[in-house]
Scaffold this motif. Structure first.
Motif, PDB file in Angstrom:
ATOM      1  N   PHE A  86       0.850  -1.188   0.000  1.00 15.00           N
ATOM      2  CA  PHE A  86       0.000   0.000   0.000  1.00 15.00           C
ATOM      3  C   PHE A  86       0.885   1.238   0.000  1.00 15.00           C
ATOM      4  N   ASP A  87       0.630   2.123  -0.978  1.00 19.06           N
ATOM      5  CA  ASP A  87       1.348   3.393  -1.056  1.00 19.06           C
ATOM      6  C   ASP A  87       0.582   4.415  -0.219  1.00 19.06           C
ATOM      7  N   TYR A  88       1.104   4.701   0.970  1.00 23.55           N
ATOM      8  CA  TYR A  88       0.384   5.582   1.892  1.00 23.55           C
ATOM      9  C   TYR A  88       0.387   7.032   1.432  1.00 23.55           C
ATOM     10  N   LEU A  89       1.394   7.430   0.677  1.00 23.72           N
ATOM     11  CA  LEU A  89       1.437   8.820   0.199  1.00 23.72           C
ATOM     12  C   LEU A  89       0.338   9.084  -0.832  1.00 23.72           C
ATOM     13  N   LYS A  90       0.077   8.075  -1.684  1.00 26.46           N
ATOM     14  CA  LYS A  90      -0.919   8.258  -2.748  1.00 26.46           C
ATOM     15  C   LYS A  90      -2.218   7.526  -2.461  1.00 26.46           C
ATOM     16  N   SER A  91      -2.289   6.839  -1.315  1.00 26.47           N
ATOM     17  CA  SER A  91      -3.469   6.047  -0.951  1.00 26.47           C
ATOM     18  C   SER A  91      -3.849   5.077  -2.063  1.00 26.47           C
ATOM     19  N   LEU A  92      -2.843   4.356  -2.549  1.00 27.43           N
ATOM     20  CA  LEU A  92      -3.061   3.409  -3.634  1.00 27.43           C
ATOM     21  C   LEU A  92      -2.582   2.015  -3.233  1.00 27.43           C
ATOM     22  N   GLU A  93      -3.365   1.017  -3.597  1.00 20.72           N
ATOM     23  CA  GLU A  93      -2.921  -0.360  -3.412  1.00 20.72           C
ATOM     24  C   GLU A  93      -1.994  -0.743  -4.557  1.00 20.72           C
ATOM     25  N   ILE A  94      -0.912  -1.449  -4.233  1.00 23.79           N
ATOM     26  CA  ILE A  94       0.015  -1.947  -5.250  1.00 23.79           C
ATOM     27  C   ILE A  94      -0.199  -3.448  -5.363  1.00 23.79           C
ATOM     28  N   GLU A  95      -0.681  -3.878  -6.526  1.00 25.43           N
ATOM     29  CA  GLU A  95      -0.982  -5.297  -6.720  1.00 25.43           C
ATOM     30  C   GLU A  95       0.291  -6.140  -6.685  1.00 25.43           C
ATOM     31  N   GLU A  96       0.120  -7.413  -6.311  1.00 25.70           N
ATOM     32  CA  GLU A  96       1.248  -8.337  -6.302  1.00 25.70           C
ATOM     33  C   GLU A  96       1.469  -8.991  -7.665  1.00 25.70           C
ATOM     34  N   LYS A  97       0.570  -8.749  -8.620  1.00 26.06           N
ATOM     35  CA  LYS A  97       0.613  -9.398  -9.939  1.00 26.06           C
ATOM     36  C   LYS A  97       1.990  -9.247 -10.606  1.00 26.06           C
ATOM     37  N   ILE A  98       2.514 -10.377 -11.116  1.00 31.00           N
ATOM     38  CA  ILE A  98       3.796 -10.361 -11.825  1.00 31.00           C
ATOM     39  C   ILE A  98       3.553  -9.894 -13.259  1.00 31.00           C
ATOM     40  N   ASN A  99       4.097  -8.745 -13.619  1.00 26.24           N
ATOM     41  CA  ASN A  99       3.906  -8.214 -14.970  1.00 26.24           C
ATOM     42  C   ASN A  99       4.853  -8.848 -15.988  1.00 26.24           C
ATOM     43  N   LYS A 100       6.105  -9.068 -15.587  1.00 25.69           N
ATOM     44  CA  LYS A 100       7.103  -9.610 -16.515  1.00 25.69           C
ATOM     45  C   LYS A 100       8.146 -10.411 -15.748  1.00 25.69           C
ATOM     46  N   GLN A 107      25.638 -17.778 -15.784  1.00 27.56           N
ATOM     47  CA  GLN A 107      27.080 -17.554 -15.625  1.00 27.56           C
ATOM     48  C   GLN A 107      27.747 -18.650 -14.797  1.00 27.56           C
ATOM     49  N   ASN A 108      26.979 -19.304 -13.928  1.00 23.91           N
ATOM     50  CA  ASN A 108      27.540 -20.363 -13.081  1.00 23.91           C
ATOM     51  C   ASN A 108      26.444 -21.400 -12.826  1.00 23.91           C
ATOM     52  N   ALA A 109      26.593 -22.189 -11.783  1.00 22.53           N
ATOM     53  CA  ALA A 109      25.632 -23.264 -11.532  1.00 22.53           C
ATOM     54  C   ALA A 109      24.244 -22.730 -11.213  1.00 22.53           C
ATOM     55  N   ALA A 110      24.162 -21.526 -10.652  1.00 22.09           N
ATOM     56  CA  ALA A 110      22.863 -20.954 -10.282  1.00 22.09           C
ATOM     57  C   ALA A 110      22.214 -20.257 -11.476  1.00 22.09           C
ATOM     58  N   GLN A 111      20.898 -20.080 -11.377  1.00 20.88           N
ATOM     59  CA  GLN A 111      20.143 -19.321 -12.378  1.00 20.88           C
ATOM     60  C   GLN A 111      19.651 -18.034 -11.733  1.00 20.88           C
ATOM     61  N   PHE A 112      19.539 -16.969 -12.529  1.00 20.87           N
ATOM     62  CA  PHE A 112      19.041 -15.693 -12.021  1.00 20.87           C
ATOM     63  C   PHE A 112      17.910 -15.206 -12.921  1.00 20.87           C
ATOM     64  N   LEU A 113      16.888 -14.616 -12.300  1.00 18.61           N
ATOM     65  CA  LEU A 113      15.814 -14.007 -13.086  1.00 18.61           C
ATOM     66  C   LEU A 113      15.344 -12.719 -12.423  1.00 18.61           C
ATOM     67  N   LEU A 114      14.821 -11.823 -13.262  1.00 21.79           N
ATOM     68  CA  LEU A 114      14.199 -10.592 -12.794  1.00 21.79           C
ATOM     69  C   LEU A 114      12.683 -10.765 -12.874  1.00 21.79           C
ATOM     70  N   SER A 115      11.987 -10.361 -11.824  1.00 29.41           N
ATOM     71  CA  SER A 115      10.523 -10.351 -11.853  1.00 29.41           C
ATOM     72  C   SER A 115      10.051  -8.986 -11.373  1.00 29.41           C
ATOM     73  N   THR A 116       8.948  -8.530 -11.936  1.00 32.41           N
ATOM     74  CA  THR A 116       8.457  -7.206 -11.543  1.00 32.41           C
ATOM     75  C   THR A 116       6.941  -7.190 -11.415  1.00 32.41           C
ATOM     76  N   ASN A 117       6.461  -6.391 -10.452  1.00 32.87           N
ATOM     77  CA  ASN A 117       5.037  -6.056 -10.419  1.00 32.87           C
ATOM     78  C   ASN A 117       4.914  -4.625 -10.932  1.00 32.87           C
ATOM     79  N   ASP A 118       3.900  -3.885 -10.507  1.00 39.75           N
ATOM     80  CA  ASP A 118       3.710  -2.522 -11.039  1.00 39.75           C
ATOM     81  C   ASP A 118       4.806  -1.550 -10.616  1.00 39.75           C
ATOM     82  N   LYS A 119       5.458  -1.805  -9.479  1.00 42.06           N
ATOM     83  CA  LYS A 119       6.373  -0.796  -8.925  1.00 42.06           C
ATOM     84  C   LYS A 119       7.773  -1.304  -8.595  1.00 42.06           C
ATOM     85  N   THR A 120       7.909  -2.583  -8.249  1.00 43.70           N
ATOM     86  CA  THR A 120       9.170  -3.075  -7.700  1.00 43.70           C
ATOM     87  C   THR A 120       9.705  -4.246  -8.519  1.00 43.70           C
TER      88      THR A 120
END
Length: 449
Positions: A86-100, A107-120
């Motif tokens: 919840f964005d208290y400054l703008k009184s807006l709910e931020i959904e958890e939905k994964i946009n991309k 590069q090594n044995a591990a895998q890395f990925l980027l995931s984003t919702n509307d803001k983070t």
């Protein structure tokens, strides 16, 4: 070096392989799939949903008893990527939905990925652990600390085998850089930076630095009443780290070169097709809005998807696309009702096959379309549980637009607009595709003799 062998669309017989997800007609909002993405080898397939979860499937090794059958994809890891905020400054709910979701090159044995919702945006590390250390000097096996006075000998800890455990851990959190909803993320070919785009701005990030990003495109007018277009998608060139494109709601694509200036408000190239005056209507601007843009693997072409068509552009020719494919032209007469039920605002994605010879995108009624660029052929296929017998061949579907309907055709008035395929992905090397229908993930593959 992998060799990609792909036949023309009509020569490939696609057969059902798997379907993931519940069969229930009553679908929970949180279970609706919102993004699908293969990693660079195609061994892993990630999906994100509206509940903020990421599910990763891993391709099993091919079974020797059935060499004609490629390995199936089974759940490898599931984790909660984003939570509702919840964005208290703008009184807006931020959904958890994964946009991309975007995978980083391994590069090594591990895998890395980027995931984003509307803001983070979050950088996740996915790693395997099949050994655990035993024989600590100061700790018991259950983790409790020993009384130091009881330690009389020195032991060398050893690793013991254990059941395989896949861990997903957040390594970086990139937040507080977007005022508007993030619609795109794209990893640069330098493997050090990536971009994130919202409705009015594009930011450039270093994967190691979370507290600052560089604004490289800003189309926000001084007076918001003068706003005429928004950014709808953005992507880096696959092998030129200085080049990226972004598309707009007006149907234009701008190619920018980061070597020219720090702020890329002035584009290097503008790709725009003149509007056909004969097709001008109240809905023209809405249906010309570009919902997705993708570079070909070669980097020579880019593909854009608007509401009714897929267009292929040569980066050396800005005046018009070199190829245009009608996805569901039979809906042009239905635009009024599609506007009333908000379907006209659906954002369909598109993808290339491994050698850029075939493109794929979704439609309604759980149909998806493939266009063979070399032979100028196309096929309509359907993802449905009726065709979900193992290795059953998909039959091409046809839509009847009027007059006498043939036996195997479906009338345009019978199409179900609640069933839609917005998200598709194509294996980078093989003829294996993933198609998301609401809360189900269908996997189809080429039928091998």
């Amino acid at each position: 070096m992998a060799v990609v062998v792909v036949l023309k669309a009509n020569d490939v017989q696609w057969c059902f392989s798997q379907v993931k997800g519940a069969i229930d007609d009553d679908v929970a909002e949180a279970d609706i799939i919102s993004t699908v993405e293969f990693n660079h080898s195609g061994e892993l397939l990630a999906t994100g949903d509206k509940g903020g979860r990421v599910v990763i499937f891993q391709q099993e090794p091919e079974c020797k008893s059935q060499p004609q059958c490629r390995g199936e994809y089974n759940v490898y890891s599931t984790f909660q990527s984003h939570e509702p905020e919840f964005d208290y400054l703008k009184s807006l709910e931020i959904e958890e939905k994964i946009n991309k979701i975007r995978w980083l090159p391994q590069q090594n044995a591990a895998q890395f990925l980027l995931s984003t919702n509307d803001k983070t945006i979050k950088l996740w590390k996915i790693s395997e652990r099949d050994k655990r250390p035993e024989g600590y000097n100061l700790k018991e096996e259950d983790g409790r600390y020993r009384d130091f006075n009881t330690v009389t000998t020195l032991r060398v800890p050893v690793f013991r085998p254990m059941d395989l455990m896949v861990e997903a851990s957040p390594r970086r959190v990139f937040a507080n850089a977007h005022t508007y909803h993030i619609n795109s993320i794209s990893v640069n070919s330098d493997c050090e930076t990536y971009l994130s785009a919202d409705d009015l701005r594009i930011n450039l990030w270093n994967l190691e630095i979370t507290d600052r990003s560089f604004n490289i495109v800003d189309i926000k007018p001084a007076n918001m009443e003068e706003l005429t277009e928004v950014i709808t998608a953005a992507e880096f060139h696959p092998n030129q780290c200085n080049t990226f494109v972004y598309s707009s709601s007006k149907g234009t694509i701008r190619l920018c070169d980061m070597r020219a200036s720090a702020l890329c408000d002035k584009h290097s190239k503008l790709f725009e097709e003149p509007e056909d005056p004969n097709n001008r209507s109240f809905f023209s601007e809405i249906i010309s809005s570009i919902s997705d843009v993708k570079f070909s693997h070669s980097g020579r072409y880019m593909m854009t998807r608007d509401y009714l068509s897929v267009k292929i552009w040569d980066l050396n020719m800005e005046s018009r696309p070199v190829e245009t494919y009608q996805v569901h032209e039979y809906l042009r007469s239905k635009l009024c009702s599609l506007y009333e039920n908000d379907c006209i605002f659906d954002k369909f994605e598109c993808c290339w096959n491994g050698n850029d010879s075939v493109v794929m995108t979704g439609s309604y009624n759980n149909f998806f379309r493939m266009f063979d660029r070399g032979y100028r052929q196309d096929v309509t296929l359907e993802a449905s549980r009726e065709n979900s017998k193992p290795r059953s061949v998909l039959k091409p579907r046809k839509v009847s637009t009027g007059g006498k309907r043939k036996k195997d055709e479906i009338s345009v008035d019978s199409l179900d607009f609640n069933k839609k395929i917005l998200h598709t992905a194509w294996h980078p090397m093989d003829n294996i595709i993933a198609v998301a229908t609401t809360n189900n993930l269908y996997i189809f593959q080429e039928k091998l003799n």
